[in-house]
Design a protein around this motif. Structure first.
Motif, PDB file in Angstrom:
ATOM      1  N   GLY A 116     -16.657  70.774 -40.089  1.00 24.10           N
ATOM      2  CA  GLY A 116     -16.683  71.392 -38.694  1.00 24.10           C
ATOM      3  C   GLY A 116     -16.082  72.694 -38.367  1.00 24.10           C
ATOM      4  N   LEU A 117     -15.364  73.164 -39.395  1.00 24.57           N
ATOM      5  CA  LEU A 117     -14.536  74.455 -39.108  1.00 24.57           C
ATOM      6  C   LEU A 117     -15.163  75.552 -40.256  1.00 24.57           C
ATOM      7  CD1 LEU A 117     -10.956  73.598 -38.025  1.00 24.57           C
ATOM      8  CD2 LEU A 117     -13.013  73.826 -36.668  1.00 24.57           C
ATOM      9  N   ARG A 140      -7.287  69.308 -40.260  1.00 26.60           N
ATOM     10  CA  ARG A 140      -7.664  68.488 -39.338  1.00 26.60           C
ATOM     11  C   ARG A 140      -9.209  68.584 -38.673  1.00 26.60           C
ATOM     12  NH1 ARG A 140      -4.241  65.882 -35.779  1.00 26.60           N
ATOM     13  NH2 ARG A 140      -1.932  66.381 -36.330  1.00 26.60           N
ATOM     14  N   GLY A 141      -9.675  69.741 -39.222  1.00 29.40           N
ATOM     15  CA  GLY A 141     -11.429  69.586 -39.010  1.00 29.40           C
ATOM     16  C   GLY A 141     -11.595  69.793 -37.342  1.00 29.40           C
ATOM     17  N   THR A 142     -12.399  68.971 -36.866  1.00 30.20           N
ATOM     18  CA  THR A 142     -13.089  69.162 -35.646  1.00 30.20           C
ATOM     19  C   THR A 142     -11.904  68.721 -34.306  1.00 30.20           C
ATOM     20  OG1 THR A 142     -13.853  66.766 -35.932  1.00 30.20           O
ATOM     21  CG2 THR A 142     -15.483  68.438 -36.041  1.00 30.20           C
ATOM     22  N   SER A 143     -10.699  68.207 -34.843  1.00 27.27           N
ATOM     23  CA  SER A 143      -9.700  67.973 -33.938  1.00 27.27           C
ATOM     24  C   SER A 143      -8.806  69.107 -33.700  1.00 27.27           C
ATOM     25  CB  SER A 143      -8.974  66.558 -34.104  1.00 27.27           C
ATOM     26  OG  SER A 143      -8.480  66.655 -35.469  1.00 27.27           O
ATOM     27  N   GLU A 183      -7.653  70.851 -30.152  1.00 29.67           N
ATOM     28  CA  GLU A 183      -6.985  70.056 -29.190  1.00 29.67           C
ATOM     29  C   GLU A 183      -5.431  69.821 -29.797  1.00 29.67           C
ATOM     30  OE1 GLU A 183      -6.961  65.152 -27.812  1.00 29.67           O
ATOM     31  OE2 GLU A 183      -8.333  65.861 -29.402  1.00 29.67           O
ATOM     32  N   THR A 194     -15.979  77.301 -35.411  1.00 29.15           N
ATOM     33  CA  THR A 194     -16.604  76.348 -35.851  1.00 29.15           C
ATOM     34  C   THR A 194     -17.686  76.561 -36.865  1.00 29.15           C
ATOM     35  OG1 THR A 194     -18.447  76.153 -34.365  1.00 29.15           O
ATOM     36  CG2 THR A 194     -16.306  75.083 -33.575  1.00 29.15           C
ATOM     37  N   SER A 195     -18.269  75.634 -37.737  1.00 31.15           N
ATOM     38  CA  SER A 195     -19.099  75.772 -38.579  1.00 31.15           C
ATOM     39  C   SER A 195     -20.308  76.548 -37.947  1.00 31.15           C
ATOM     40  CB  SER A 195     -19.394  74.158 -39.297  1.00 31.15           C
ATOM     41  OG  SER A 195     -18.532  73.747 -39.857  1.00 31.15           O
ATOM     42  N   GLU A 196     -20.735  75.941 -36.849  1.00 31.77           N
ATOM     43  CA  GLU A 196     -21.897  76.790 -36.155  1.00 31.77           C
ATOM     44  C   GLU A 196     -21.676  78.081 -35.823  1.00 31.77           C
ATOM     45  OE1 GLU A 196     -20.646  73.680 -35.142  1.00 31.77           O
ATOM     46  OE2 GLU A 196     -21.877  72.508 -36.397  1.00 31.77           O
ATOM     47  N   HIS A 240     -13.380  79.198 -30.101  1.00 26.22           N
ATOM     48  CA  HIS A 240     -12.814  78.615 -29.065  1.00 26.22           C
ATOM     49  C   HIS A 240     -11.361  78.922 -29.111  1.00 26.22           C
ATOM     50  CE1 HIS A 240     -16.589  75.857 -28.407  1.00 26.22           C
ATOM     51  NE2 HIS A 240     -16.399  75.675 -29.307  1.00 26.22           N
TER      52      HIS A 240
END
Length: 261
Positions: A203-204, A227-230, A233, A247-249, A253
């Motif tokens: 995700g990152l 942690r990847g996508t978290s 937060e 992010t990967s896309e 953020h």
């Protein structure tokens, strides 16, 4: 050496230590004095000492000898025990997402202790005490940066690389004192794993962390990436530190306190 319009003189030094280029940029009335030269020499000497102790690529380093059981902590340089204790503290602070005690052996052996993810920031920050406090300075160790700007000299302007586009700055920040650390896949490929799964996070592409200390900015950037996508937060819960996540896309953020250029 350059002489900017503001009237101060700027000078730079670069040496290859710990397997990466480490640069020192100094600003002041005269950064070419013998005292300044001696300070920079002492700075690089501190980093070479850290490499002698902690290089996992050298069979004669103290960390390698300790791993093989040839050296006890009691007989080792005291810095070895202090760094291992800091690694244990980092494990607690990151809920186990920074784990220097059970990393996979690249040669296929049993899991090993490898404090490299903490040592670079720690060593760069520790060595910076050698640099003159009455000068402005910026040290850069493979993209992780620590800066100091005393009164009367301008702040430093730092750039966060775009992980998807060569030679493009994703964000710029202005700092008088503090650190900026980045973890990701652009320069070293997939080298960070989630210690809980043993697998690369998803995700990152990149995480950057700003804060007062390079040791912890570097640790937090690594742990957040793991942690990847978290990641975002979790970064928002850190006191005194701010994060920027790609992010990967390619979406960008940041935590609420990340400075707006």
């Amino acid at each position: 050496m350059t002489v900017p319009a503001a009237g101060f003189v700027q000078r730079a030094w670069v040496e290859q230590i710990m397997g990466l280029p480490i640069s020192v940029h100094l600003r002041g009335a005269d950064p070419a004095t013998p005292a300044v030269e001696a300070a920079v020499t002492a700075y690089f000497a501190e980093l070479r000492r850290a490499d002698d102790i902690f290089s996992t690529y050298r069979a004669d380093s103290e960390i390698s000898r300790w791993q093989r059981g040839e050296l006890t902590l009691a007989a080792a340089d005291p810095l070895l025990g202090r760094v291992l204790a800091s690694c244990d503290q980092a494990f607690v602070r990151t809920s186990g997402f920074f784990d220097a005690r059970s990393l996979p052996d690249p040669l296929g052996g049993a899991p090993r202790t490898d404090p490299s993810g903490l040592v670079k920031g720690w060593a760069v920050e520790r060595a910076a005490r050698r640099l003159p406090a009455d000068h402005g300075w910026c040290v850069n160790a493979g993209g992780d940066v620590l800066v100091h700007a005393p009164d009367g000299l301008p702040a430093w302007r730092l750039g966060v690389e775009d992980p998807m586009r060569d030679d493009k700055i994703l964000r710029a920040v202005t700092m008088r004192r503090g650190a900026l650390a980045t973890s990701g896949t652009r320069h070293r490929g997939t080298h960070i794993v989630d210690p809980h799964t043993g697998q690369p996070p998803i995700g990152l592409r990149q995480v950057s962390v700003l804060g007062p200390e390079l040791l912890w900015a570097d640790v937090y950037a690594t742990a957040a990436f793991a942690r990847g996508t978290s990641a975002l937060e979790w970064l928002a819960t850190l006191d005194g530190y701010e994060g920027l996540v790609v992010t990967s896309e390619g979406r960008v953020h940041s935590t609420p306190g990340w400075p707006i250029a």
